[in-house]
Design a protein around this motif. Structure first.
Motif, PDB file in Angstrom:
ATOM      1  N   SER A   1       1.302  -1.164  -0.146  1.00 48.18           N
ATOM      2  CA  SER A   1      -0.119  -0.180  -0.231  1.00 48.18           C
ATOM      3  C   SER A   1       0.970   0.744   0.005  1.00 48.18           C
ATOM      4  CB  SER A   1      -0.533   0.175   1.331  1.00 48.18           C
ATOM      5  OG  SER A   1      -1.875   1.472   0.916  1.00 48.18           O
ATOM      6  N   PHE A   2       1.934   1.488   0.657  1.00 46.70           N
ATOM      7  CA  PHE A   2       2.756   2.293   1.104  1.00 46.70           C
ATOM      8  C   PHE A   2       3.605   2.508  -0.660  1.00 46.70           C
ATOM      9  CE2 PHE A   2       7.583   3.330   2.041  1.00 46.70           C
ATOM     10  CZ  PHE A   2       7.425   4.203   1.593  1.00 46.70           C
ATOM     11  N   SER A   3       4.112   1.400  -1.281  1.00 45.94           N
ATOM     12  CA  SER A   3       4.899   1.603  -2.571  1.00 45.94           C
ATOM     13  C   SER A   3       4.256   1.763  -3.474  1.00 45.94           C
ATOM     14  CB  SER A   3       5.162  -0.038  -2.364  1.00 45.94           C
ATOM     15  OG  SER A   3       6.451   0.138  -3.673  1.00 45.94           O
ATOM     16  N   ASN A   4       2.110   1.252  -2.663  1.00 47.56           N
ATOM     17  CA  ASN A   4       1.836   2.322  -4.675  1.00 47.56           C
ATOM     18  C   ASN A   4       1.687   4.037  -4.093  1.00 47.56           C
ATOM     19  OD1 ASN A   4       1.329  -0.344  -5.338  1.00 47.56           O
ATOM     20  ND2 ASN A   4      -0.461  -0.887  -3.811  1.00 47.56           N
ATOM     21  N   THR A   5       1.283   3.708  -3.151  1.00 45.31           N
ATOM     22  CA  THR A   5       0.691   5.065  -2.929  1.00 45.31           C
ATOM     23  C   THR A   5       2.624   5.641  -2.853  1.00 45.31           C
ATOM     24  OG1 THR A   5      -0.595   5.074  -1.189  1.00 45.31           O
ATOM     25  CG2 THR A   5      -0.292   7.152  -0.982  1.00 45.31           C
ATOM     26  N   PHE A   6       3.121   5.830  -2.292  1.00 40.97           N
ATOM     27  CA  PHE A   6       4.587   6.337  -2.938  1.00 40.97           C
ATOM     28  C   PHE A   6       4.742   6.851  -4.945  1.00 40.97           C
ATOM     29  CE2 PHE A   6       8.856   7.331  -4.072  1.00 40.97           C
ATOM     30  CZ  PHE A   6       9.297   7.854  -2.487  1.00 40.97           C
ATOM     31  N   TYR A   7       4.138   5.206  -5.114  1.00 38.16           N
ATOM     32  CA  TYR A   7       4.142   5.777  -6.592  1.00 38.16           C
ATOM     33  C   TYR A   7       3.343   6.744  -7.407  1.00 38.16           C
ATOM     34  CZ  TYR A   7       4.575   4.444 -12.004  1.00 38.16           C
ATOM     35  OH  TYR A   7       5.158   4.282 -13.218  1.00 38.16           O
TER      36      TYR A   7
END
Length: 265
Positions: free
Chosen positions: A241-247
């Protein structure tokens, strides 16, 4: 010579390019200059504040500020080096790139060109053979800088809102909702939602997302936590979830910054 001490000297020659490679001052107060500014922040995280927004400058990024734009500059690590070129404004109107504030990832070509100028300092005038090389750096910016970073926190001096923002920042690992924050500060959800729009011109959720991304960059550059720990510290329940939001916000994955942050130092 520090940047603060050099501000008057930068203005001496209208058509020159002024070169500085110095350890950054911790904080440079509001100022502006008649030249455009390119600064590569090496070895740390930086922040540029304009009157209404605070921009995050992560590792391996540079910022561009057009002439006449008032700003402050803050760094998180006193060992950070700033490689700065102040350009004359001749020809700036011919390309939209040079008229906008922007933060961009630095590629190997641009980094090596900026690093090469470390042997120079102060004014380089048009009749100096080094001027052509410096001018070529400016000329390629619009071609190699296609994706601007968009982590910009809106800023306000409203004391009531500042208390809310401080609470969010101090408790960022917690799960925040419009309902929980409105209850915490004794206002209705509708009032709080309107308050964010009126003072910051963004929604509560958008501000919270940007704040988490700013904190993520700070932790990544600190190089003291795993990505899973950073995700938790920024309020995400899973690394995906963090990685997707960051992207979605930066168009890069957090792992790109974690693994590559020390390559160009």
């Amino acid at each position: 010579m520090s940047l603060i001490a050099s501000l008057e000297e930068i203005e001496l020659y209208k058509d020159s390019i002024f070169v500085m490679h110095e350890k950054c001052e911790k904080f440079i107060p509001f100022h502006k200059h008649s030249k455009s500014q390119l600064t590569y922040v090496e070895g740390g995280l930086g922040y540029i504040r304009f009157r209404e927004k605070l921009f995050v400058i992560p590792a391996r990024h540079y910022f561009w500020i057009p002439a006449g734009v008032e700003h402050t500059f803050t760094i998180g690590n006193p060992a950070t080096k700033c490689r700065t070129l102040f350009f004359h404004t001749n020809g700036d109107s011919q390309n939209e790139f040079y008229s906008k504030v922007g933060i961009y990832p630095i590629n190997d070509l641009l980094f090596q060109m900026i690093r090469f100028t470390e042997q120079w300092n102060a004014h380089i005038l048009p009749d100096d053979e080094r001027f052509t090389f410096l001018q070529s750096i400016k000329n390629i910016l619009s071609q190699v800088s296609n994706q601007a970073l968009s982590v910009a926190l809106p800023f306000t001096e409203n004391e009531r809102m500042l208390k809310i923002l401080a609470h969010l920042e101090d408790n960022l690992s917690e799960s925040h909702t419009l309902q929980s924050i409105s209850s915490k500060f004794g206002v209705s959800e509708r009032t709080l939602s309107r308050f964010f729009q009126s003072t910051l011109s963004v929604s509560f959720l958008q501000y919270l997302k940007l704040l988490r991304m700013a904190k993520a960059f700070k932790l990544i550059v600190g190089n003291e936590h795993s990505l899973a720990d950073i995700a938790f510290l920024c309020g995400y329940q899973s690394l995906s979830s963090f990685s997707n939001t960051f992207y979605n916000v930066t168009k890069t994955r957090p792992s790109e910054h974690l693994m590559g942050q020390n390559i160009l130092v």
